[in-house]
Design an enzyme around this catalytic site. Structure first.
Site, PDB file in Angstrom:
ATOM      1  CB  CYS A 147      -9.404  19.606   2.915  1.00 32.24           C
ATOM      2  SG  CYS A 147      -8.481  19.565   4.451  1.00 32.24           S
ATOM      3  CD1 TRP A 178      -7.529  13.034   6.982  1.00 31.01           C
ATOM      4  CD2 TRP A 178      -5.703  14.042   6.209  1.00 31.01           C
ATOM      5  NE1 TRP A 178      -6.460  12.198   7.204  1.00 31.01           N
ATOM      6  CE2 TRP A 178      -5.337  12.774   6.734  1.00 31.01           C
ATOM      7  CE3 TRP A 178      -4.723  14.833   5.660  1.00 31.01           C
ATOM      8  CZ2 TRP A 178      -4.023  12.309   6.729  1.00 31.01           C
ATOM      9  CZ3 TRP A 178      -3.411  14.374   5.649  1.00 31.01           C
ATOM     10  CH2 TRP A 178      -3.072  13.133   6.194  1.00 31.01           C
ATOM     11  N   GLY A 183      -4.708  22.784   3.311  1.00 32.52           N
ATOM     12  CA  GLY A 183      -3.278  23.086   3.401  1.00 32.52           C
ATOM     13  C   GLY A 183      -2.911  23.456   4.828  1.00 32.52           C
ATOM     14  CD  GLU A 201       1.992  -1.431  -3.140  1.00 35.60           C
ATOM     15  OE1 GLU A 201       2.657  -0.657  -2.438  1.00 35.60           O
ATOM     16  OE2 GLU A 201       0.801  -1.235  -3.408  1.00 35.60           O
ATOM     17  CE  LYS A 205      -2.230  -0.706  -1.859  1.00 32.16           C
ATOM     18  NZ  LYS A 205      -1.040   0.032  -1.985  1.00 32.16           N
ATOM     19  CG  HIS A 262      21.870 -10.519   7.181  1.00 29.16           C
ATOM     20  ND1 HIS A 262      23.178 -10.852   7.471  1.00 29.16           N
ATOM     21  CD2 HIS A 262      21.687 -10.811   5.877  1.00 29.16           C
ATOM     22  CE1 HIS A 262      23.775 -11.303   6.379  1.00 29.16           C
ATOM     23  NE2 HIS A 262      22.894 -11.290   5.388  1.00 29.16           N
TER      24      HIS A 262
END
Ligand code: AGP
Length: 614
Positions: free
Chosen positions: A2, A75, A102, A484, A488, A507
């Protein structure tokens, strides 16, 4: 994570707070709100969705002029992103307004107690209980600061709280535990923010608050105590970047700007780390050479992209120092009963310095008497403060949710640590270290070459339009680069993208290869001999099954040409430094492909810039 803003001064609190919230938008959020306290008491407005919705509400129903205010971009954790769950939260008498970042882990018990006293809460959030508890203390005669301290002592979990009181214009109180809060010192005005971007346009004089501290700001004063009311130590610092550094500078997306800043991010992270003889000096180290010589195991811990930086670092640090390096996901680490002792060096990697999973891993490691060194990009953040030592990356503010320049800077910082350990332990001669440093000093130019060749990638992005599932392959340090590259694309295009060690194909994963599936392959430099040749074979295997191959290979490596539907050339660099150049086209591809799909590249859905909850 937040966004929080607090203000006391002569200006319009609504304007200052809303301006601060706009600069915190990059953190990712799904609702926003503001509260002000003037002669007429407390007024507030809040709205789900982007700040534009709150702006529209304020245009319709303006808040009174006032010099005291708090604001929040939320958030969602407890309770969905609705108007009701947006902050600020007020108690049922309308006296106290709070904003919170939090998780209050004991909120259910606190809520039961409030409801048993016959009072009704209106939201589904954990935060709302704080407004009621502070109001109870005020009604019992405590002043606002003491009321907040008493309530903080009852809370469990992680919280940044900023609070104002209808009967106390000219005062805003903040408190923090396990979550960030910084103070901005102005002239006849003072600020609070979840990070300095909240007030950077007004002042660069900042104060970082420590664990379990309460701060009281008025227009002319800043008083910091601990939760028991005793005066507390604080650290004043000057923010070393200005607001323009956090703006887009003409790029369509913050992410594109930050990709373009990578040569400088790497150069700045290398700056001043070695003397004229190439000997390394890490002045923030704070661990003695003797302590480092005693290290017999390294455990590298991080999340997401930072975790992939740790995977890359493992190859180099083990090669240079012969110290075993375990790489751990922070969210898994402390639940597997890891083996740590005072000879273990835990290295955490974090751009934001506030990732809760990583912070909790640090706490666990220190309880096990391990020493903790953090690699971090955010000065004044919690993780460096709770570590024994720190190496700051100097990538500058990274605003886009998708991490790019921080990733390259983290790899460089890890390499500096590995070389420093090799120097201290005598595992490498000075001239060997100096040679590697020279190679590192040349990587900004190599990265710039990848930026100059970006059109090659943009063209591939356009040609792959319509693809909905992507595979990324690599070996050795190319494997974490493949991971990575997949992350993305996943986080920006919201499509299936998966990275594999190229040797793993047979595999199982090769079963997903079919006609037209785009497969990116990071090819090691030809000098890698067997590893290189095996990857070239892997390209043939997938191509034989219909894959569309996008091959990243070093200049002059023509062995791949017959099997590459698309070819991205990489400058010649030592194998261990190849991630610093091979990652760049994968970043550009993800950004371009997401933009082609019409997505918000800087604020991808469901994601936040820093995940401050576990
Ligand atoms: C990377 O693009 C993501 N945004 C995410 O994986 C991020 O790397 C992760 O959350 C760790 O963040 P930190 O480096 O701030 O600790």
């Amino acid at each position: 994570m937040c966004g929080i803003v607090g203000y006391v001064g002569q200006r319009s609190a609504v304007d200052v707070v809303m301006g601060g919230l706009r600069r915190l938008e990059y953190r990712g959020y799904d609702s926003g709100g503001v509260a002000v306290v003037g002669e007429g008491g407390l007024s507030s407005a809040k709205k789900a969705g982007k700040l534009a919705n709150l702006d529209a509400l304020l245009a319709e129903q303006p808040l009174p002029d006032a010099g005291t205010g708090i604001g929040h971009t939320r958030w969602a954790t407890h309770g969905g992103p609705t108007d009701r769950n947006a902050h600020p939260h007020l108690d049922d008498t309308g006296r106290v307004a709070i904003v919170h970042n939090g998780i209050i882990e004991n909120f259910a018990d606190l809520r039961d107690g409030i409801e048993r006293s016959g009072r009704e809460l209106e939201s589904e959030t954990d935060s709302e209980v704080v407004a009621f508890l502070v109001q109870e203390r005020l009604a019992a005669g405590d002043d606002l600061a003491e009321a907040v301290r008493i309530v903080c002592r009852r809370l469990e979990g992680a919280f940044t709280l900023v609070i104002c009181d209808a009967q106390n214009p000219g005062v805003v109180v903040g408190a923090r535990r396990n979550s960030p809060l910084v103070v901005g010192r102005g002239e006849g005005e003072n600020f609070l923010g979840s990070d300095v971007a909240a007030f950077i346009e007004h002042t660069r004089d900042a104060i970082e608050l420590g664990q379990d501290q309460v701060v009281v700001i008025t227009a002319d004063d800043i008083v910091v105590t601990d939760f028991d009311g005793a005066p507390a130590e604080t650290t004043e610092y000057t923010v070393d970047w200005d607001l323009s550094a956090a703006q887009k500078d003409g790029y369509e997306w913050y992410m594109l700007k930050e990709i373009a800043e990578q040569p400088k991010a790497v150069a700045d992270t290398l700056l001043g780390r070695h003397d004229a003889d190439g000997l390394l000096q890490l002045d923030e180290m704070r661990l003695s050479d003797d302590e480092l010589r005693g290290v017999d195991k390294i455990v590298a811990i991080a999340c997401g992209t930072s975790y992939y930086a740790a995977l890359v670092a493992k190859y180099a640090i083990e090669h240079w120092t012969r110290i075993p390096v375990e790489v751990e996901l922070a969210s898994e680490f402390r639940y597997r009963d890891p083996i740590l002792d005072q000879s273990t060096l835990v290295v955490t990697i974090s751009q934001s310095g506030e990732t809760m999973d990583t912070l909790m891993a640090i706490r666990y490691a220190r309880q096990q008497r391990a020493r903790v060194l953090s690699i971090c990009n955010t000065n004044g953040s919690t993780i460096p403060r709770e570590s024994d030592a720190v190496i700051y990356t100097h990538a500058g503010p990274e605003v886009a949710v998708a991490s790019t320049k921080a990733f390259l800077a983290q790899i460089v910082a890890c390499y500096l640590l590995g070389l420093y350990l090799a120097q201290v332990k005598g595992a490498k001669f000075g001239d060997e270290i100096a040679r590697i440093i020279d190679d590192l000093d040349r990587t900004p130019a190599a990265i710039q070459r990848m930026l100059d060749d970006a059109d090659v990638v943009r063209k591939i992005s356009a040609e792959l339009a319509g693809a909905t599932s992507f595979i990324f392959l690599g070996r050795h340090v190319g494997y974490p680069v493949a991971l990575e590259g997949a992350l993305k694309l996943k986080e920006l295009a919201y499509l299936h993208a998966e990275g594999f060690a190229a040797g793993e194909l047979k595999h199982g994963p090769i079963a997903v290869i079919e006609e037209g599936v785009p497969v990116f392959v990071v090819v090691p430099p030809p000098g890698r001999g067997e590893v290189h040749d095996k990857v070239v074979s892997n390209i043939q295997e997938v191509r034989a099954r219909g894959a569309r191959t996008i091959v990243l290979a070093q200049d002059g490596d023509d062995s791949v040409v017959p099997y590459a539907d698309h070819l991205i050339r990489l400058p010649e660099v030592p194998t261990l430094l190849q991630p610093l150049v091979a990652t760049v086209p994968l970043q550009i591809f993800a950004c371009e492909y997401a933009a082609q799909l019409g997505h918000d590249v800087d604020q991808p859905r469901n994601l936040a810039k820093s995940v401050t909850v576990e």
